[in-house]
Design a protein around this motif. Sequence first.
Motif, PDB file in Angstrom:
ATOM      1  N   GLY A   1       0.786  -1.218   0.000  1.00 12.12           N
ATOM      2  CA  GLY A   1       0.000   0.000   0.000  1.00 12.12           C
ATOM      3  C   GLY A   1       0.818   1.269   0.000  1.00 12.12           C
ATOM      4  N   GLU A   2       2.137   1.145   0.051  1.00 10.97           N
ATOM      5  CA  GLU A   2       3.007   2.320   0.147  1.00 10.97           C
ATOM      6  C   GLU A   2       3.172   2.988  -1.218  1.00 10.97           C
ATOM      7  OE1 GLU A   2       7.557   3.178   1.622  1.00 10.97           O
ATOM      8  OE2 GLU A   2       6.517   1.400   2.344  1.00 10.97           O
ATOM      9  N   GLU A   3       3.136   4.306  -1.220  1.00  8.62           N
ATOM     10  CA  GLU A   3       3.288   5.080  -2.437  1.00  8.62           C
ATOM     11  C   GLU A   3       4.742   5.027  -2.916  1.00  8.62           C
ATOM     12  OE1 GLU A   3       1.525   9.314  -3.654  1.00  8.62           O
ATOM     13  OE2 GLU A   3       2.995   9.435  -2.041  1.00  8.62           O
ATOM     14  N   THR A   4       4.929   4.785  -4.206  1.00  2.00           N
ATOM     15  CA  THR A   4       6.279   4.763  -4.770  1.00  2.00           C
ATOM     16  C   THR A   4       6.774   6.192  -4.984  1.00  2.00           C
ATOM     17  OG1 THR A   4       5.576   4.814  -7.081  1.00  2.00           O
ATOM     18  CG2 THR A   4       5.733   2.624  -6.024  1.00  2.00           C
ATOM     19  N   LEU A   5       8.057   6.323  -5.218  1.00  3.19           N
ATOM     20  CA  LEU A   5       8.640   7.633  -5.510  1.00  3.19           C
ATOM     21  C   LEU A   5       7.983   8.230  -6.753  1.00  3.19           C
ATOM     22  CD1 LEU A   5      10.729   9.861  -5.072  1.00  3.19           C
ATOM     23  CD2 LEU A   5      12.360   8.460  -6.354  1.00  3.19           C
ATOM     24  N   GLY A   6       7.826   7.420  -7.767  1.00  5.55           N
ATOM     25  CA  GLY A   6       7.190   7.902  -9.004  1.00  5.55           C
ATOM     26  C   GLY A   6       5.761   8.367  -8.764  1.00  5.55           C
ATOM     27  N   GLU A   7       5.001   7.608  -7.980  1.00  6.53           N
ATOM     28  CA  GLU A   7       3.623   8.012  -7.675  1.00  6.53           C
ATOM     29  C   GLU A   7       3.593   9.322  -6.900  1.00  6.53           C
ATOM     30  OE1 GLU A   7       1.622   3.544  -7.403  1.00  6.53           O
ATOM     31  OE2 GLU A   7       2.562   4.441  -5.630  1.00  6.53           O
ATOM     32  N   ALA A   8       4.487   9.473  -5.950  1.00  4.62           N
ATOM     33  CA  ALA A   8       4.555  10.722  -5.183  1.00  4.62           C
ATOM     34  C   ALA A   8       4.935  11.885  -6.097  1.00  4.62           C
ATOM     35  CB  ALA A   8       5.559  10.592  -4.036  1.00  4.62           C
ATOM     36  N   PHE A   9       5.893  11.667  -6.981  1.00  8.57           N
ATOM     37  CA  PHE A   9       6.311  12.708  -7.918  1.00  8.57           C
ATOM     38  C   PHE A   9       5.138  13.151  -8.781  1.00  8.57           C
ATOM     39  CE2 PHE A   9       7.712  14.129 -12.046  1.00  8.57           C
ATOM     40  CZ  PHE A   9       8.638  15.101 -11.733  1.00  8.57           C
ATOM     41  N   TRP A  10       4.403  12.181  -9.374  1.00 12.02           N
ATOM     42  CA  TRP A  10       3.283  12.532 -10.254  1.00 12.02           C
ATOM     43  C   TRP A  10       2.152  13.194  -9.485  1.00 12.02           C
ATOM     44  CZ3 TRP A  10       4.342  13.462 -14.872  1.00 12.02           C
ATOM     45  CH2 TRP A  10       5.301  12.731 -15.558  1.00 12.02           C
ATOM     46  N   ALA A  11       1.956  12.825  -8.233  1.00 12.36           N
ATOM     47  CA  ALA A  11       0.927  13.482  -7.425  1.00 12.36           C
ATOM     48  C   ALA A  11       1.279  14.952  -7.217  1.00 12.36           C
ATOM     49  CB  ALA A  11       0.758  12.766  -6.083  1.00 12.36           C
ATOM     50  N   VAL A  12       2.543  15.227  -6.944  1.00 10.70           N
ATOM     51  CA  VAL A  12       2.976  16.617  -6.775  1.00 10.70           C
ATOM     52  C   VAL A  12       2.909  17.346  -8.116  1.00 10.70           C
ATOM     53  CG1 VAL A  12       4.930  18.116  -6.180  1.00 10.70           C
ATOM     54  CG2 VAL A  12       4.369  16.167  -4.728  1.00 10.70           C
ATOM     55  N   ALA A  13       3.272  16.685  -9.206  1.00 16.94           N
ATOM     56  CA  ALA A  13       3.190  17.309 -10.533  1.00 16.94           C
ATOM     57  C   ALA A  13       1.742  17.689 -10.853  1.00 16.94           C
ATOM     58  CB  ALA A  13       3.746  16.372 -11.601  1.00 16.94           C
ATOM     59  N   ARG A  14       0.793  16.804 -10.528  1.00 20.55           N
ATOM     60  CA  ARG A  14      -0.629  17.124 -10.744  1.00 20.55           C
ATOM     61  C   ARG A  14      -1.059  18.307  -9.886  1.00 20.55           C
ATOM     62  NH1 ARG A  14      -0.858  11.570 -10.919  1.00 20.55           N
ATOM     63  NH2 ARG A  14      -1.520  11.434  -8.754  1.00 20.55           N
ATOM     64  N   LEU A  15      -0.583  18.348  -8.657  1.00 17.29           N
ATOM     65  CA  LEU A  15      -0.897  19.457  -7.758  1.00 17.29           C
ATOM     66  C   LEU A  15      -0.360  20.770  -8.330  1.00 17.29           C
ATOM     67  CD1 LEU A  15      -1.875  20.610  -5.013  1.00 17.29           C
ATOM     68  CD2 LEU A  15       0.360  19.988  -4.094  1.00 17.29           C
ATOM     69  N   ILE A  16       0.871  20.753  -8.798  1.00 14.94           N
ATOM     70  CA  ILE A  16       1.469  21.962  -9.378  1.00 14.94           C
ATOM     71  C   ILE A  16       0.702  22.376 -10.628  1.00 14.94           C
ATOM     72  CG2 ILE A  16       3.523  22.855 -10.562  1.00 14.94           C
ATOM     73  CD1 ILE A  16       5.185  21.195  -8.524  1.00 14.94           C
ATOM     74  N   ARG A  17       0.337  21.412 -11.454  1.00 15.79           N
ATOM     75  CA  ARG A  17      -0.426  21.723 -12.674  1.00 15.79           C
ATOM     76  C   ARG A  17      -1.774  22.350 -12.317  1.00 15.79           C
ATOM     77  NH1 ARG A  17      -0.013  17.129 -15.646  1.00 15.79           N
ATOM     78  NH2 ARG A  17       1.649  18.040 -16.846  1.00 15.79           N
ATOM     79  N   SER A  18      -2.436  21.804 -11.325  1.00 11.18           N
ATOM     80  CA  SER A  18      -3.735  22.334 -10.899  1.00 11.18           C
ATOM     81  C   SER A  18      -3.596  23.753 -10.355  1.00 11.18           C
ATOM     82  CB  SER A  18      -4.337  21.412  -9.838  1.00 11.18           C
ATOM     83  OG  SER A  18      -5.500  21.980  -9.295  1.00 11.18           O
ATOM     84  N   ARG A  19      -2.588  23.963  -9.511  1.00  4.96           N
ATOM     85  CA  ARG A  19      -2.369  25.298  -8.949  1.00  4.96           C
ATOM     86  C   ARG A  19      -1.957  26.291 -10.027  1.00  4.96           C
ATOM     87  NH1 ARG A  19       0.354  24.402  -3.017  1.00  4.96           N
ATOM     88  NH2 ARG A  19      -0.426  26.504  -2.649  1.00  4.96           N
ATOM     89  N   SER A  20      -1.209  25.834 -11.005  1.00  6.29           N
ATOM     90  CA  SER A  20      -0.807  26.700 -12.111  1.00  6.29           C
ATOM     91  C   SER A  20      -2.027  27.107 -12.934  1.00  6.29           C
ATOM     92  CB  SER A  20       0.210  25.980 -12.993  1.00  6.29           C
ATOM     93  OG  SER A  20       0.573  26.780 -14.078  1.00  6.29           O
TER      94      SER A  20
END
Length: 166
Positions: free
Chosen positions: A4-23
Amino acid sequence: MTDGEETLGEAFWAVARLIRSRSKQALAPWDVTPSQFRAVAVLARHGVLRLSALAEHLRIAPRSATEVVDDLEGRGLAARNPDPADRRATLVGLTPEGADLAREIRAARHAESESLFAELDERDRADLARILRRLRAAAAGAGDGAAAPPARGDVQPRARTGTSTP
């Protein structure tokens, strides 16, 4: 890592989506799409460009770049002119209004990113910047962002054939 642990890639893409949304939210007051802003930002950074060069910078088809420039030109943010060195080519540049828009949006996006990265202390911010620059340089060195071969033990996706397999 547990199941159930989030991978580095999953965490990266989650932050990328957050940045895209905020942008996207930061662009809302100017009623500019992300693709329009990307074109404005490229023109602000590089100055007047041939339409084909703009398409290359944006990594989109020339026809798509034409549509983006049509929209910008219709709003008075960009202007087309024939290239004096080659009348078959078209040059695109920002109008004074387009240059103003670029500065305003860049300041708003900078403030938005500062707000997000304020969660990190100065050392973490410096480390993150260094790591991201290293990854970007490595990807560029691989040839236009091409992926490096998978490391030993990495799972490789199966090729899609258009047919489903049980």
